[in-house]
Design a protein around this motif. Sequence first.
Motif, PDB file in Angstrom:
ATOM      1  N   MET A 188       1.055  -1.188   0.144  1.00 18.55           N
ATOM      2  CA  MET A 188      -0.171  -0.317   0.080  1.00 18.55           C
ATOM      3  C   MET A 188       1.041   1.664   0.143  1.00 18.55           C
ATOM      4  N   ALA A 189       0.443   2.292  -0.169  1.00 21.63           N
ATOM      5  CA  ALA A 189       1.548   3.203  -0.817  1.00 21.63           C
ATOM      6  C   ALA A 189       1.726   3.939   0.442  1.00 21.63           C
ATOM      7  N   ASN A 190       2.765   5.202   1.003  1.00 22.06           N
ATOM      8  CA  ASN A 190       2.527   5.833   1.289  1.00 22.06           C
ATOM      9  C   ASN A 190       2.523   5.309   3.514  1.00 22.06           C
ATOM     10  N   THR A 191       2.640   4.330   3.134  1.00 21.29           N
ATOM     11  CA  THR A 191       2.220   3.057   4.619  1.00 21.29           C
ATOM     12  C   THR A 191       4.207   2.779   4.751  1.00 21.29           C
ATOM     13  N   TYR A 192       3.965   3.256   6.617  1.00 23.65           N
ATOM     14  CA  TYR A 192       4.514   2.545   7.126  1.00 23.65           C
ATOM     15  C   TYR A 192       4.641   2.413   8.205  1.00 23.65           C
ATOM     16  N   THR A 193       5.352   1.134   8.675  1.00 18.97           N
ATOM     17  CA  THR A 193       5.305  -0.004  10.123  1.00 18.97           C
ATOM     18  C   THR A 193       6.480   0.245  10.575  1.00 18.97           C
ATOM     19  N   SER A 194       6.668   0.496  11.939  1.00 24.12           N
ATOM     20  CA  SER A 194       7.776  -0.147  12.858  1.00 24.12           C
ATOM     21  C   SER A 194       7.381  -1.108  13.825  1.00 24.12           C
ATOM     22  N   LEU A 195       7.165  -2.529  13.406  1.00 20.60           N
ATOM     23  CA  LEU A 195       6.763  -3.254  14.438  1.00 20.60           C
ATOM     24  C   LEU A 195       7.621  -4.623  14.975  1.00 20.60           C
ATOM     25  N   HIS A 196       8.633  -4.187  15.555  1.00 17.44           N
ATOM     26  CA  HIS A 196       9.862  -5.235  16.226  1.00 17.44           C
ATOM     27  C   HIS A 196       9.187  -5.855  17.020  1.00 17.44           C
ATOM     28  N   PHE A 197       9.463  -7.357  17.636  1.00 18.16           N
ATOM     29  CA  PHE A 197       9.166  -8.154  17.704  1.00 18.16           C
ATOM     30  C   PHE A 197      10.743  -9.673  18.370  1.00 18.16           C
ATOM     31  N   GLN A 198      10.281 -10.320  19.647  1.00 14.37           N
ATOM     32  CA  GLN A 198      10.959 -10.916  20.184  1.00 14.37           C
ATOM     33  C   GLN A 198      10.044 -11.817  20.408  1.00 14.37           C
ATOM     34  N   LEU A 199      10.606 -13.497  19.547  1.00 14.12           N
ATOM     35  CA  LEU A 199       9.829 -14.643  19.106  1.00 14.12           C
ATOM     36  C   LEU A 199      10.454 -15.617  20.437  1.00 14.12           C
ATOM     37  N   ILE A 200       9.952 -16.306  21.141  1.00 13.58           N
ATOM     38  CA  ILE A 200      11.062 -17.040  22.214  1.00 13.58           C
ATOM     39  C   ILE A 200       9.781 -18.358  22.052  1.00 13.58           C
ATOM     40  N   PHE A 201      10.672 -19.727  21.451  1.00 15.28           N
ATOM     41  CA  PHE A 201      10.381 -20.774  21.662  1.00 15.28           C
ATOM     42  C   PHE A 201      11.025 -22.180  22.134  1.00 15.28           C
ATOM     43  N   ALA A 202      10.692 -23.311  23.018  1.00 13.71           N
ATOM     44  CA  ALA A 202      11.030 -24.127  23.180  1.00 13.71           C
ATOM     45  C   ALA A 202      11.711 -25.391  22.770  1.00 13.71           C
ATOM     46  N   VAL A 203      12.435 -26.581  22.681  1.00 16.36           N
ATOM     47  CA  VAL A 203      12.637 -27.495  22.356  1.00 16.36           C
ATOM     48  C   VAL A 203      11.487 -28.341  23.140  1.00 16.36           C
ATOM     49  N   GLN A 204      10.836 -28.719  22.729  1.00 15.82           N
ATOM     50  CA  GLN A 204       9.460 -29.925  23.605  1.00 15.82           C
ATOM     51  C   GLN A 204      10.837 -30.563  25.025  1.00 15.82           C
ATOM     52  N   GLY A 205      10.374 -30.520  25.832  1.00 11.01           N
ATOM     53  CA  GLY A 205      11.128 -31.760  27.374  1.00 11.01           C
ATOM     54  C   GLY A 205      12.101 -30.791  27.356  1.00 11.01           C
ATOM     55  N   ARG A 206      12.002 -28.893  27.226  1.00 11.58           N
ATOM     56  CA  ARG A 206      13.602 -28.444  26.992  1.00 11.58           C
ATOM     57  C   ARG A 206      14.103 -29.256  27.238  1.00 11.58           C
ATOM     58  N   GLU A 207      15.096 -30.052  25.766  1.00  8.90           N
ATOM     59  CA  GLU A 207      16.013 -31.388  25.964  1.00  8.90           C
ATOM     60  C   GLU A 207      16.585 -30.036  24.665  1.00  8.90           C
ATOM     61  N   TYR A 208      18.538 -30.197  25.078  1.00  9.40           N
ATOM     62  CA  TYR A 208      19.355 -30.395  24.739  1.00  9.40           C
ATOM     63  C   TYR A 208      19.190 -31.058  23.136  1.00  9.40           C
ATOM     64  N   LEU A 209      18.702 -30.477  21.889  1.00  7.37           N
ATOM     65  CA  LEU A 209      19.188 -30.789  21.227  1.00  7.37           C
ATOM     66  C   LEU A 209      19.567 -30.006  19.623  1.00  7.37           C
ATOM     67  N   ILE A 210      19.263 -29.185  20.031  1.00  7.27           N
ATOM     68  CA  ILE A 210      20.290 -28.121  18.859  1.00  7.27           C
ATOM     69  C   ILE A 210      21.719 -28.017  19.420  1.00  7.27           C
ATOM     70  N   SER A 211      22.256 -28.710  18.511  1.00  4.72           N
ATOM     71  CA  SER A 211      23.859 -28.562  19.033  1.00  4.72           C
ATOM     72  C   SER A 211      24.501 -27.346  18.247  1.00  4.72           C
ATOM     73  N   LYS A 212      26.257 -27.078  18.481  1.00  2.00           N
ATOM     74  CA  LYS A 212      26.365 -26.379  18.038  1.00  2.00           C
ATOM     75  C   LYS A 212      26.685 -26.148  15.699  1.00  2.00           C
TER      76      LYS A 212
END
Length: 106
Positions: free
Chosen positions: A1-25
Motif C-alpha cells: 500500500m502506498a504511503n504506509t510505514y510500520t515499525s513493528l519489532h518483536f522478539q519471539l521465544i520458543f523451546a524444544v519439547q521437554g527443554r531437551e538440549y537438541l540444537i547442538s552447535k
Amino acid sequence: MANTYTSLHFQLIFAVQGREYLISKSYRQEVEQYMSGILKAYECRHLAMFCNPDHVHILFGLNPEKTISEIARIVKSSTSKWINKQRWFPGKFRWQEGYAAFSYSK
C-alpha cells in the motif's frame, strides 16, 4: 500500500519439547538460516536470532499483514518438519507448545 510505514519489532521465544538440549552447535547455523528464510518468505525482516540448545530467540520486524501467532505457528511447524527430514535425531523432533512474544520500540 502506498504511503504506509510500520515499525513493528518483536522478539519471539520458543523451546524444544521437554527443554531437551537438541540444537547442538553443529546444527545451530543451519536451523537459524532456515528460520531466517521462512521470515523472509513471509516478508518479515530478520534482525537477530540465536538458537540455544533448548530454545530459540528471534528478533524480527513483523509484516503488518501477519500476526505474531501466525508467524510463530509457521516458523515452528516448518522448522520441525525440516529438522525431522534431516534425521539428526532418533525419534521425532518437536517444539514445545506455546511461545513468548515481546514488542520492542526502535
